[in-house]
Design an enzyme around this catalytic site. Sequence first.
Site, PDB file in Angstrom:
ATOM      1  N   ASP A  31      46.325 -30.089  81.820  1.00  0.00           N
ATOM      2  CA  ASP A  31      45.281 -30.964  81.264  1.00  0.00           C
ATOM      3  C   ASP A  31      44.478 -31.537  82.425  1.00  0.00           C
ATOM      4  OD1 ASP A  31      45.399 -32.389  78.154  1.00  0.00           O
ATOM      5  OD2 ASP A  31      43.948 -33.145  79.625  1.00  0.00           O
ATOM      6  N   ASN A  32      43.185 -31.735  82.215  1.00  0.00           N
ATOM      7  CA  ASN A  32      42.390 -32.368  83.286  1.00  0.00           C
ATOM      8  C   ASN A  32      42.184 -33.858  83.001  1.00  0.00           C
ATOM      9  OD1 ASN A  32      40.470 -32.446  81.288  1.00  0.00           O
ATOM     10  ND2 ASN A  32      38.882 -31.337  82.422  1.00  0.00           N
ATOM     11  N   ASP A  58      41.688 -28.555  86.240  1.00  0.00           N
ATOM     12  CA  ASP A  58      40.463 -28.353  85.485  1.00  0.00           C
ATOM     13  C   ASP A  58      40.216 -26.849  85.436  1.00  0.00           C
ATOM     14  OD1 ASP A  58      37.780 -28.085  84.639  1.00  0.00           O
ATOM     15  OD2 ASP A  58      37.441 -30.184  85.188  1.00  0.00           O
ATOM     16  N   PHE A  81      44.299 -24.843  74.104  1.00  0.00           N
ATOM     17  CA  PHE A  81      43.602 -25.912  73.386  1.00  0.00           C
ATOM     18  C   PHE A  81      42.467 -26.501  74.205  1.00  0.00           C
ATOM     19  CE2 PHE A  81      47.959 -26.223  71.648  1.00  0.00           C
ATOM     20  CZ  PHE A  81      47.692 -26.149  70.300  1.00  0.00           C
ATOM     21  N   SER A 125      38.150 -22.568  64.719  1.00  0.00           N
ATOM     22  CA  SER A 125      37.795 -23.618  63.752  1.00  0.00           C
ATOM     23  C   SER A 125      37.179 -23.003  62.503  1.00  0.00           C
ATOM     24  CB  SER A 125      36.776 -24.552  64.412  1.00  0.00           C
ATOM     25  OG  SER A 125      36.192 -25.396  63.460  1.00  0.00           O
ATOM     26  N   TYR A 150      28.875 -26.389  70.070  1.00  0.00           N
ATOM     27  CA  TYR A 150      30.333 -26.430  69.914  1.00  0.00           C
ATOM     28  C   TYR A 150      30.807 -25.283  69.015  1.00  0.00           C
ATOM     29  CZ  TYR A 150      34.628 -27.426  67.490  1.00  0.00           C
ATOM     30  OH  TYR A 150      35.858 -27.270  66.893  1.00  0.00           O
ATOM     31  N   LYS A 154      33.177 -21.541  69.698  1.00  0.00           N
ATOM     32  CA  LYS A 154      34.344 -21.013  68.972  1.00  0.00           C
ATOM     33  C   LYS A 154      34.089 -19.559  68.562  1.00  0.00           C
ATOM     34  CE  LYS A 154      36.876 -24.564  69.470  1.00  0.00           C
ATOM     35  NZ  LYS A 154      37.998 -24.501  70.410  1.00  0.00           N
ATOM     36  N   VAL A 217      30.023 -43.891  54.732  1.00  0.00           N
ATOM     37  CA  VAL A 217      30.303 -42.624  54.032  1.00  0.00           C
ATOM     38  C   VAL A 217      28.992 -41.856  53.996  1.00  0.00           C
ATOM     39  CG1 VAL A 217      30.976 -41.578  51.830  1.00  0.00           C
ATOM     40  CG2 VAL A 217      32.159 -43.639  52.661  1.00  0.00           C
ATOM     41  N   ARG A 295      24.871 -37.025  56.820  1.00  0.00           N
ATOM     42  CA  ARG A 295      24.858 -36.748  58.264  1.00  0.00           C
ATOM     43  C   ARG A 295      24.330 -35.328  58.443  1.00  0.00           C
ATOM     44  NH1 ARG A 295      30.513 -36.935  61.571  1.00  0.00           N
ATOM     45  NH2 ARG A 295      30.988 -35.123  60.274  1.00  0.00           N
ATOM     46  N   ASP A 298      26.243 -31.579  58.187  1.00  0.00           N
ATOM     47  CA  ASP A 298      27.455 -31.543  57.357  1.00  0.00           C
ATOM     48  C   ASP A 298      27.305 -30.515  56.241  1.00  0.00           C
ATOM     49  OD1 ASP A 298      29.138 -33.302  58.607  1.00  0.00           O
ATOM     50  OD2 ASP A 298      28.592 -35.039  57.368  1.00  0.00           O
TER      51      ASP A 298
HETATM   52  C1  UD1 Z   1      33.689 -31.837  62.462  1.00  0.00           C
HETATM   53  C2  UD1 Z   1      32.814 -30.713  62.890  1.00  0.00           C
HETATM   54  C3  UD1 Z   1      33.669 -29.477  63.062  1.00  0.00           C
HETATM   55  C4  UD1 Z   1      34.745 -29.753  64.088  1.00  0.00           C
HETATM   56  C5  UD1 Z   1      35.552 -30.969  63.659  1.00  0.00           C
HETATM   57  C6  UD1 Z   1      36.552 -31.362  64.741  1.00  0.00           C
HETATM   58  C7  UD1 Z   1      30.579 -31.154  61.954  1.00  0.00           C
HETATM   59  C8  UD1 Z   1      29.575 -30.719  60.978  1.00  0.00           C
HETATM   60  N1  UD1 Z   1      31.735 -30.489  61.936  1.00  0.00           N
HETATM   61  O1  UD1 Z   1      34.241 -31.485  61.193  1.00  0.00           O
HETATM   62  O2  UD1 Z   1      32.883 -28.406  63.492  1.00  0.00           O
HETATM   63  O3  UD1 Z   1      35.587 -28.635  64.187  1.00  0.00           O
HETATM   64  O4  UD1 Z   1      34.693 -32.069  63.415  1.00  0.00           O
HETATM   65  O5  UD1 Z   1      36.008 -32.171  65.703  1.00  0.00           O
HETATM   66  O6  UD1 Z   1      30.363 -32.060  62.711  1.00  0.00           O
HETATM   67  N2  UD1 Z   1      32.517 -38.706  57.390  1.00  0.00           N
HETATM   68  C9  UD1 Z   1      32.016 -39.895  56.904  1.00  0.00           C
HETATM   69  N3  UD1 Z   1      31.936 -40.962  57.757  1.00  0.00           N
HETATM   70  C10 UD1 Z   1      32.331 -40.901  59.077  1.00  0.00           C
HETATM   71  C11 UD1 Z   1      32.856 -39.668  59.553  1.00  0.00           C
HETATM   72  C12 UD1 Z   1      32.920 -38.592  58.687  1.00  0.00           C
HETATM   73  O7  UD1 Z   1      31.639 -40.002  55.733  1.00  0.00           O
HETATM   74  O8  UD1 Z   1      32.221 -41.903  59.794  1.00  0.00           O
HETATM   75  C13 UD1 Z   1      32.618 -37.550  56.478  1.00  0.00           C
HETATM   76  C14 UD1 Z   1      31.782 -36.357  56.902  1.00  0.00           C
HETATM   77  O9  UD1 Z   1      30.512 -36.422  56.341  1.00  0.00           O
HETATM   78  C15 UD1 Z   1      32.621 -35.204  56.377  1.00  0.00           C
HETATM   79  C16 UD1 Z   1      34.054 -35.721  56.409  1.00  0.00           C
HETATM   80  O10 UD1 Z   1      33.959 -37.127  56.510  1.00  0.00           O
HETATM   81  O11 UD1 Z   1      32.293 -34.957  55.039  1.00  0.00           O
HETATM   82  C17 UD1 Z   1      34.841 -35.193  57.585  1.00  0.00           C
HETATM   83  O12 UD1 Z   1      34.096 -35.424  58.767  1.00  0.00           O
HETATM   84  P1  UD1 Z   1      34.699 -35.138  60.221  1.00  0.00           P
HETATM   85  O13 UD1 Z   1      36.036 -35.794  60.335  1.00  0.00           O
HETATM   86  O14 UD1 Z   1      33.657 -35.498  61.214  1.00  0.00           O
HETATM   87  O15 UD1 Z   1      34.982 -33.594  60.225  1.00  0.00           O
HETATM   88  P2  UD1 Z   1      33.974 -32.356  59.933  1.00  0.00           P
HETATM   89  O16 UD1 Z   1      32.586 -32.794  59.911  1.00  0.00           O
HETATM   90  O17 UD1 Z   1      34.498 -31.643  58.756  1.00  0.00           O
END
Ligand code: UD1
Length: 337
Positions: A31-32, A58, A81, A125, A150, A154, A217, A295, A298
């Site tokens: 790990d770095n 690193d 990882f 992912s 990102y 992958k 949300v 967001r 999403d």
């Molecule tokens: C995100 C990444 C994904 C990555 C993963 C791990 C995107 C579009 N996708 O997944 O590529 O592999 O993180 O880092 O960014 N949410 C809220 N409020 C918040 C945070 C999240 O409502 O403050 C909602 C989001 O809109 C989503 C869900 O919760 O519907 C999950 O969000 P999140 O945990 O960020 O994961 P992903 O977006 O699925």
Amino acid sequence: MKVVVTGGLGFIGSHTVVELQNQGFEVIAIDNLSNAEESVLDGIEKITGKKPIFENIDLREKVAVQHFFKKYNDIVGVIHFAASKAVGESVENPLLYYENNINALVYVLQELTALPQANFIFSSSCTVYGQAEKMPITEDASVQPALSPYGNTKQIGEEIITDTAKVTNLNSILLRYFNPIGAHPTAEIGELPIGVPQNLVPFITQTAMGLREKLSVFGDDYATPDGTCIRDYIHVVDLAKAHVIALQRLLSKQNEQKVETFNLGTGTGSSVLEVIHAFEKVSGQKLNYQIVARREGDITSAYANTDKANKVLGWKSQLTLEEALAAAWKWEQKIRS
Ligand code: UD1
């Protein structure tokens, strides 16, 4: 048997080190410390009774990678990882992501494929599927153009591994994670997001802890039963166990192809509101949240078809969403106490 875990002090890495040690593997964690703390080693020791060997390297430094593989030329496999994972940051700083997630991968593969056996487990992912047309998502769903650097790393990572396996001794399993959450039930290790968490569950636990005023949300006008996005949240301990099984498959030469791909999820989708309510139930806390705009980037829904992992790997998630949220909450309380 010596196994290398890159990013071994990170969230999923540290849980995988625990499961490997529980199965009798000797682990060398690299790990770095860019997104992890050395004290994670103490947490691993408390759970397993043993500290892994630790190398602060690193992987973007090619010469350091070469030295490492000379020193440990008797390893039987690498679980990789080490990578950056914040979507927004990757848009801001794409070259950091390509350097960290691609250069490091190439350097590790160059050295690994020079060893007698080259077994490699890759953190991929579900982001590679984009918004898949059909739910639940099977491994043969098409890979969609990446929405972020990102996500692109992958996809490119999977291609680099596939191309390399064609012409070298490399055998690899690509694990496409859905949404990893939770912490070790002992609360000795867990997720340590730096700054403001971008992911849902750490934001929830920090809000419940009073570190954030409220959870936003992101949108309730999606085409889902309650209007909020649906994801497949998988307990990090279940996820970690799948890595050990995948490695054992390569070590016992049970793999049918040089590169195999598996979805790792629970098979069940949960909406953001369902996660919030499950959290409120297990924690006994009322969560302050507010619906805000969507967001950008999403997708509406993503959950796994896990038949292939069930049948071929003999792996199935065991732990529930409630157990994962309870573990995340216990961890959050512990690190703030
Ligand atoms: C995100 C990444 C994904 C990555 C993963 C791990 C995107 C579009 N996708 O997944 O590529 O592999 O993180 O880092 O960014 N949410 C809220 N409020 C918040 C945070 C999240 O409502 O403050 C909602 C989001 O809109 C989503 C869900 O919760 O519907 C999950 O969000 P999140 O945990 O960020 O994961 P992903 O977006 O699925």
